[in-house]
Design a protein around this motif. Structure first.
Motif, PDB file in Angstrom:
ATOM      1  N   SER A 141       0.919  -1.091   0.028  1.00  0.00           N
ATOM      2  CA  SER A 141      -0.054  -0.004  -0.164  1.00  0.00           C
ATOM      3  C   SER A 141       0.776   1.141   0.073  1.00  0.00           C
ATOM      4  CB  SER A 141      -1.056  -0.031   1.125  1.00  0.00           C
ATOM      5  OG  SER A 141      -0.236  -0.043   2.459  1.00  0.00           O
ATOM      6  N   ILE A 142       0.467   2.258  -0.877  1.00  0.00           N
ATOM      7  CA  ILE A 142       1.372   3.427  -0.905  1.00  0.00           C
ATOM      8  C   ILE A 142       0.384   4.553  -0.334  1.00  0.00           C
ATOM      9  CG2 ILE A 142       2.339   4.958  -2.433  1.00  0.00           C
ATOM     10  CD1 ILE A 142       2.389   3.055  -4.682  1.00  0.00           C
ATOM     11  N   TRP A 143       0.939   5.180   0.706  1.00  0.00           N
ATOM     12  CA  TRP A 143       0.313   6.090   1.177  1.00  0.00           C
ATOM     13  C   TRP A 143       0.779   7.617   0.989  1.00  0.00           C
ATOM     14  CZ3 TRP A 143      -2.626   4.973   5.962  1.00  0.00           C
ATOM     15  CH2 TRP A 143      -2.869   3.661   6.227  1.00  0.00           C
ATOM     16  N   LEU A 144      -0.022   8.212   0.284  1.00  0.00           N
ATOM     17  CA  LEU A 144       0.566   9.652  -0.488  1.00  0.00           C
ATOM     18  C   LEU A 144       0.476  10.561   0.643  1.00  0.00           C
ATOM     19  CD1 LEU A 144      -0.408   7.902  -2.862  1.00  0.00           C
ATOM     20  CD2 LEU A 144      -1.449   9.858  -3.879  1.00  0.00           C
ATOM     21  N   LEU A 145       1.784  10.972   0.798  1.00  0.00           N
ATOM     22  CA  LEU A 145       2.033  12.118   1.673  1.00  0.00           C
ATOM     23  C   LEU A 145       2.361  13.467   1.076  1.00  0.00           C
ATOM     24  CD1 LEU A 145       4.205  10.265   4.410  1.00  0.00           C
ATOM     25  CD2 LEU A 145       1.864  10.809   4.334  1.00  0.00           C
ATOM     26  N   ASP A 146       2.061  13.523  -0.437  1.00  0.00           N
ATOM     27  CA  ASP A 146       2.305  14.538  -1.241  1.00  0.00           C
ATOM     28  C   ASP A 146       1.210  14.212  -2.422  1.00  0.00           C
ATOM     29  OD1 ASP A 146       4.189  16.653  -0.306  1.00  0.00           O
ATOM     30  OD2 ASP A 146       5.606  14.868  -0.967  1.00  0.00           O
ATOM     31  N   ASP A 147       0.674  15.029  -2.960  1.00  0.00           N
ATOM     32  CA  ASP A 147      -0.301  14.762  -4.189  1.00  0.00           C
ATOM     33  C   ASP A 147       0.884  14.066  -5.283  1.00  0.00           C
ATOM     34  OD1 ASP A 147      -1.953  16.520  -3.020  1.00  0.00           O
ATOM     35  OD2 ASP A 147      -1.993  18.180  -4.157  1.00  0.00           O
ATOM     36  N   PHE A 148       0.124  13.180  -5.764  1.00  0.00           N
ATOM     37  CA  PHE A 148       0.924  12.503  -6.916  1.00  0.00           C
ATOM     38  C   PHE A 148       0.517  13.023  -8.284  1.00  0.00           C
ATOM     39  CE2 PHE A 148       2.778   7.932  -5.468  1.00  0.00           C
ATOM     40  CZ  PHE A 148       3.232   8.489  -4.369  1.00  0.00           C
ATOM     41  N   THR A 149       1.361  13.641  -8.814  1.00  0.00           N
ATOM     42  CA  THR A 149       0.940  14.226 -10.268  1.00  0.00           C
ATOM     43  C   THR A 149       1.682  13.558 -11.427  1.00  0.00           C
ATOM     44  OG1 THR A 149       2.883  15.803 -10.197  1.00  0.00           O
ATOM     45  CG2 THR A 149       0.655  16.250  -8.753  1.00  0.00           C
ATOM     46  N   PRO A 150       1.310  14.053 -12.580  1.00  0.00           N
ATOM     47  CA  PRO A 150       2.127  13.143 -13.781  1.00  0.00           C
ATOM     48  C   PRO A 150       3.481  13.828 -13.676  1.00  0.00           C
ATOM     49  CG  PRO A 150      -0.111  14.086 -14.419  1.00  0.00           C
ATOM     50  CD  PRO A 150       0.184  14.632 -12.963  1.00  0.00           C
ATOM     51  N   ASP A 151       3.987  14.879 -12.922  1.00  0.00           N
ATOM     52  CA  ASP A 151       5.200  15.382 -13.223  1.00  0.00           C
ATOM     53  C   ASP A 151       6.162  14.905 -12.035  1.00  0.00           C
ATOM     54  OD1 ASP A 151       4.721  16.753 -15.556  1.00  0.00           O
ATOM     55  OD2 ASP A 151       3.779  18.260 -14.372  1.00  0.00           O
ATOM     56  N   ASN A 152       5.711  14.622 -10.966  1.00  0.00           N
ATOM     57  CA  ASN A 152       6.534  14.465  -9.810  1.00  0.00           C
ATOM     58  C   ASN A 152       6.958  13.312  -9.204  1.00  0.00           C
ATOM     59  OD1 ASN A 152       4.038  13.503  -8.424  1.00  0.00           O
ATOM     60  ND2 ASN A 152       4.113  15.089  -6.647  1.00  0.00           N
ATOM     61  N   GLY A 153       7.059  12.215 -10.430  1.00  0.00           N
ATOM     62  CA  GLY A 153       7.459  11.002  -9.821  1.00  0.00           C
ATOM     63  C   GLY A 153       6.367   9.958  -9.429  1.00  0.00           C
ATOM     64  N   ALA A 154       5.216  10.222  -9.837  1.00  0.00           N
ATOM     65  CA  ALA A 154       4.174   9.079  -9.319  1.00  0.00           C
ATOM     66  C   ALA A 154       4.487   8.016  -9.664  1.00  0.00           C
ATOM     67  CB  ALA A 154       2.882   9.475  -9.894  1.00  0.00           C
ATOM     68  N   THR A 155       4.098   6.761  -8.995  1.00  0.00           N
ATOM     69  CA  THR A 155       4.256   5.402  -9.175  1.00  0.00           C
ATOM     70  C   THR A 155       3.609   5.070 -10.583  1.00  0.00           C
ATOM     71  OG1 THR A 155       4.333   4.853  -7.163  1.00  0.00           O
ATOM     72  CG2 THR A 155       4.152   3.005  -8.231  1.00  0.00           C
ATOM     73  N   ARG A 156       3.999   4.104 -11.463  1.00  0.00           N
ATOM     74  CA  ARG A 156       3.357   3.705 -12.692  1.00  0.00           C
ATOM     75  C   ARG A 156       3.016   2.065 -12.303  1.00  0.00           C
ATOM     76  NH1 ARG A 156       7.473   2.178 -17.290  1.00  0.00           N
ATOM     77  NH2 ARG A 156       9.430   1.908 -15.959  1.00  0.00           N
ATOM     78  N   VAL A 157       1.831   1.670 -12.981  1.00  0.00           N
ATOM     79  CA  VAL A 157       1.445   0.256 -12.718  1.00  0.00           C
ATOM     80  C   VAL A 157       0.825   0.046 -13.976  1.00  0.00           C
ATOM     81  CG1 VAL A 157       1.050   0.500 -10.438  1.00  0.00           C
ATOM     82  CG2 VAL A 157      -0.728   1.154 -12.000  1.00  0.00           C
ATOM     83  N   VAL A 158       1.065  -1.526 -14.379  1.00  0.00           N
ATOM     84  CA  VAL A 158       0.617  -2.083 -15.522  1.00  0.00           C
ATOM     85  C   VAL A 158      -0.783  -2.851 -15.250  1.00  0.00           C
ATOM     86  CG1 VAL A 158       0.878  -3.627 -17.321  1.00  0.00           C
ATOM     87  CG2 VAL A 158       2.916  -2.072 -16.670  1.00  0.00           C
ATOM     88  N   PRO A 159      -1.745  -2.137 -15.433  1.00  0.00           N
ATOM     89  CA  PRO A 159      -3.250  -3.105 -14.827  1.00  0.00           C
ATOM     90  C   PRO A 159      -3.270  -4.539 -15.508  1.00  0.00           C
ATOM     91  CG  PRO A 159      -3.843  -0.892 -15.710  1.00  0.00           C
ATOM     92  CD  PRO A 159      -2.269  -0.960 -16.198  1.00  0.00           C
ATOM     93  N   GLY A 160      -3.750  -5.454 -14.513  1.00  0.00           N
ATOM     94  CA  GLY A 160      -3.937  -6.534 -14.913  1.00  0.00           C
ATOM     95  C   GLY A 160      -2.636  -7.456 -14.852  1.00  0.00           C
ATOM     96  N   SER A 161      -1.436  -6.729 -15.033  1.00  0.00           N
ATOM     97  CA  SER A 161      -0.166  -7.766 -14.844  1.00  0.00           C
ATOM     98  C   SER A 161      -0.085  -8.775 -13.897  1.00  0.00           C
ATOM     99  CB  SER A 161       0.854  -6.672 -15.169  1.00  0.00           C
ATOM    100  OG  SER A 161       1.123  -5.943 -13.934  1.00  0.00           O
TER     101      SER A 161
END
Length: 255
Positions: A141-161
């Motif tokens: 589980s990732i507990w966001l302590l900053d907003d996760f935005t497209p620019d600040n290093g948000a985690t990427r996932v591959v759905p269904g993988s």
């Protein structure tokens, strides 16, 4: 007390997550839960993390992992009661229990912050080798302590993988490449994202001028070793301060 009894004591019920939420977790491999932490709690956690980074200096994170381009901290159960929700919040535990069929314990509670211009990880799963669909051993589980935005290093996932029966290198020539089906985990601070750790994921590059901060509350089945051996790592006064249900989740006992 059994883990089933402990989860019930901590507020986990069959309907703690909705049918649709469980279905998304099964289908996509991740689920976003907004508003788990309020603004004041997020601020208090970030303040404590800043203090710990200052106190521990170059040794920060060494109990588990140090990663260039990031701030890392480990063994957070032992470092403040502020982090208690990381292994006791009923909505989060319900998601973890759904993935691991109620057979769970905390493996580790760590902090990772992607620093400006850094943070890119290759796609990976938190389990060595592919597993058969439905055969899951770990859940994070990732507990966001900053907003996760497209620019600040948000985690990427591959759905269904998580159900692919494959490892990332079987579809990509390099794990740092962009996967055609990847999505960014975006959300506001205070959100918790549960993800089946067999789902391919990785941090992206932080293009901003501030660290992107998060907690990682990581669980495994009870017959597997913990990333942080909680019994060996926790101070006696920390163990004594916890409820019996929390101790069961951590797999620790009083002497």
């Amino acid at each position: 007390m059994t883990i089933t009894e402990a989860l019930y004591e901590l507020g986990v019920r069959d309907d703690t997550l909705s049918t649709d939420e469980k279905a998304q977790l099964d289908r996509e491999g991740f689920l976003s839960l907004p508003g788990i932490l309020d603004v004041a709690t997020v601020a208090a956690m970030n303040q404590r993390l800043a203090e710990l980074l200052d106190e521990e200096g170059e040794a920060a994170g060494k109990e588990v992992h140090q990663e260039p381009g990031t701030n890392r901290l480990a063994n957070l159960v032992n470092k403040s009661a502020l982090f208690l929700p990381g292994y006791t919040h009923p909505r989060v535990l319900a998601g973890i229990a759904h993935v691991l069929e109620g057979d769970l314990k905390l493996s580790s509670l760590n902090h990772r912050a992607a620093l400006p211009g850094q943070g890119l990880q290759g796609l990976h799963a938190d389990w060595s080798g592919a597993t058969a669909p439905g055969q899951f051993y770990v859940c994070n589980s990732i507990w966001l302590l900053d907003d996760f935005t497209p620019d600040n290093g948000a985690t990427r996932v591959v759905p269904g993988s998580h159900n692919s029966g494959k490892a990332p290198h079987e579809e990509l020539s390099s794990p740092t490449d962009t996967h055609p089906r990847e999505q960014l985990i975006l959300g506001s601070a205070g959100t918790v994202v549960i993800f089946n750790s067999h789902t391919w994921h990785g941090g992206t590059l932080n293009h901003t001028e501030k660290p992107r901060r998060a907690l990682h509350s990581y669980f495994t089945r009870r017959d597997q070793p913990q990333q942080t051996n909680q019994q060996a790592s926790l101070h006696l006064n920390t163990i004594a301060s916890l409820s019996e249900a929390a101790r069961v989740v951590l797999e620790v006992t009083l002497p």
